[in-house]
Write an enzyme that holds these catalytic residues in place. Structure first.
Site, PDB file in Angstrom:
ATOM      1  N   ARG A 189       0.942  -3.465  12.612  1.00  0.00           N
ATOM      2  CA  ARG A 189       0.171  -3.770  13.811  1.00  0.00           C
ATOM      3  C   ARG A 189       0.665  -5.081  14.386  1.00  0.00           C
ATOM      4  NH1 ARG A 189      -0.916   0.714  13.238  1.00  0.00           N
ATOM      5  NH2 ARG A 189      -2.909   1.810  13.361  1.00  0.00           N
ATOM      6  N   THR A 209       6.195  -2.642  11.584  1.00  0.00           N
ATOM      7  CA  THR A 209       5.779  -1.320  12.039  1.00  0.00           C
ATOM      8  C   THR A 209       4.308  -1.098  11.725  1.00  0.00           C
ATOM      9  OG1 THR A 209       6.486  -0.309   9.947  1.00  0.00           O
ATOM     10  CG2 THR A 209       8.084  -0.325  11.752  1.00  0.00           C
ATOM     11  N   SER A 219       0.616  -9.641  -1.315  1.00  0.00           N
ATOM     12  CA  SER A 219      -0.532  -9.571  -0.414  1.00  0.00           C
ATOM     13  C   SER A 219      -1.683 -10.222  -1.152  1.00  0.00           C
ATOM     14  CB  SER A 219      -0.884  -8.129  -0.022  1.00  0.00           C
ATOM     15  OG  SER A 219      -1.455  -7.440  -1.121  1.00  0.00           O
ATOM     16  N   ILE A 244       2.314   2.944   2.423  1.00  0.00           N
ATOM     17  CA  ILE A 244       3.525   2.842   3.236  1.00  0.00           C
ATOM     18  C   ILE A 244       4.479   1.808   2.642  1.00  0.00           C
ATOM     19  CG2 ILE A 244       4.432   2.204   5.507  1.00  0.00           C
ATOM     20  CD1 ILE A 244       1.881   3.346   6.729  1.00  0.00           C
ATOM     21  N   GLU A 284      -0.204  -3.313  24.105  1.00  0.00           N
ATOM     22  CA  GLU A 284       0.537  -2.059  24.253  1.00  0.00           C
ATOM     23  C   GLU A 284      -0.070  -1.236  25.380  1.00  0.00           C
ATOM     24  OE1 GLU A 284       0.673  -0.080  20.464  1.00  0.00           O
ATOM     25  OE2 GLU A 284       1.706  -1.747  19.477  1.00  0.00           O
ATOM     26  N   HIS A 319       6.091   1.770  19.727  1.00  0.00           N
ATOM     27  CA  HIS A 319       5.061   2.227  18.772  1.00  0.00           C
ATOM     28  C   HIS A 319       5.210   3.722  18.491  1.00  0.00           C
ATOM     29  CE1 HIS A 319       0.765   1.304  17.122  1.00  0.00           C
ATOM     30  NE2 HIS A 319       1.482   2.053  16.295  1.00  0.00           N
ATOM     31  N   GLY A 338       0.843  -1.193   0.000  1.00  0.00           N
ATOM     32  CA  GLY A 338       0.000   0.000   0.000  1.00  0.00           C
ATOM     33  C   GLY A 338       0.876   1.239   0.000  1.00  0.00           C
TER      34      GLY A 338
END
Length: 317
Positions: free
Chosen positions: A236, A234, A175, A156, A265, A284, A154
């Site tokens: 989830r 980086t 993907s 990123i 978290e 995070h 995507g």
């Protein structure tokens, strides 16, 4: 009557400094609450007086039970246009408006590349050794000529792929929705899922968390990887089977992992990721940059102003 506005999840206590909140004086009173998430009973006591609550991404979970405990709540504003911690269906049923913000698109890719570089060259160990009076602890790795595998091409993932290309890496991607034509448009080679993991020298995760992606990087996928490979996440935490990854790292079936996201978290105090020598972990901070926070909070203010005059913008419910 003055509207009570809460800015929560401000764990670093920086929100009040990033933008000028005084512009909301004609709307209501702003309070800053930077406690960590808690159980719903505690959260209801903490937040029960507020009609507007500004939340930061997925730090505090607003499920149906909590939303029902907050009868005064009229508006939730989240950083970003996606937040898996909010029950949008319940909010809509309770008449709670939810609005979002845009995101600064470069923060997460830049952090991803920083982790790749730091882990490959063993920078944390070397820097800490120098501070301790030591010198040159080991051999760093190299990126040029190696294979960068992107799980999720995507916005990123494409940016990280570009970084890899600049560093002379071969870039592959997979993907479930990706096609060879879409990959080729950005100079990336489309491969199968198994080939992605088998060929990766560095595998970087860039998927949206969904029921389809949850646990996608499982024990089988990790077994496909080279023992010299680096896994970077980086995106989830739950996209990677954490127990399987810990086992692989403990047995040195992977060279290492660079992680900015986790199943729980903040990361629990005695979690193995805090002590494993082949893990580089950050708390995070992929989206925690000055420019991104300025965008989040300034647009949260815009959302509140628009809602207050009956013309909500960037609506998610």
């Amino acid at each position: 009557m003055t509207v009570q506005i809460a800015v929560i999840d401000d764990w670093q206590d920086v929100a009040r400094e990033v933008v000028e909140w005084s512009v909301l004086e004609n709307v209501g009173e702003v309070s800053f609450v930077h406690d960590y998430p808690a159980d719903n009973e505690t959260l209801a006591e903490r937040l029960g007086a507020y009609e507007v609550i500004c939340v930061m991404r997925e730090r505090t979970r607003f499920d149906e039970d909590l939303l029902r405990r907050l009868p005064k709540l009229k508006l939730l504003v989240t950083g970003g246009m996606r937040n898996a911690a909010l029950d949008f269906k319940a909010a809509a049923a309770l008449g709670i408006q939810v609005c979002g913000t845009d995101s600064y698109k470069h923060a997460a890719p830049e952090l991803t590349w920083a982790l790749i570089m730091a882990a490959t060259r063993n920078l944390v160990v070397e820097a800490n050794a120098l501070r301790a009076g030591q010198w040159q602890q080991g051999l760093g790795g190299d990126l040029h000529g190696k294979t960068l595998a992107i799980l999720g091409l995507g916005s990123i993932g494409k940016r990280v792929a570009q970084f890899g290309q600049v560093f002379g890496m071969r870039v592959i991607a997979w993907s479930e929705n990706l096609t060879s034509d879409a990959a080729a448009e950005v100079g990336v080679t489309y491969v199968s899922k198994q080939e992605l993991f088998e060929q990766a020298d560095v595998l970087s995760v860039h998927l949206v968390l969904s029921e389809r992606s949850r646990g996608l990087v499982d024990a089988q996928a990790l077994d496909w990887m080279k023992p010299t490979a680096l896994l970077v996440n980086t995106a989830r935490g739950p996209i990677v089977d954490e127990a399987a990854l810990i086992k692989a790292l403990q047995k040195n079936r992977l060279a290492g992992a660079a992680l900015d996201v986790f199943e729980v978290e903040p990361l629990p105090e005695h979690h193995p990721f805090r002590t494993l020598e082949n893990v580089l972990a950050t708390p995070h901070v992929g989206y925690v940059s000055r420019q991104n926070y300025h965008l989040f909070f300034s647009q949260m203010i815009e959302d509140i102003q628009a809602w207050s005059v009956g013309n909500p913008i960037r609506q998610l419910t």
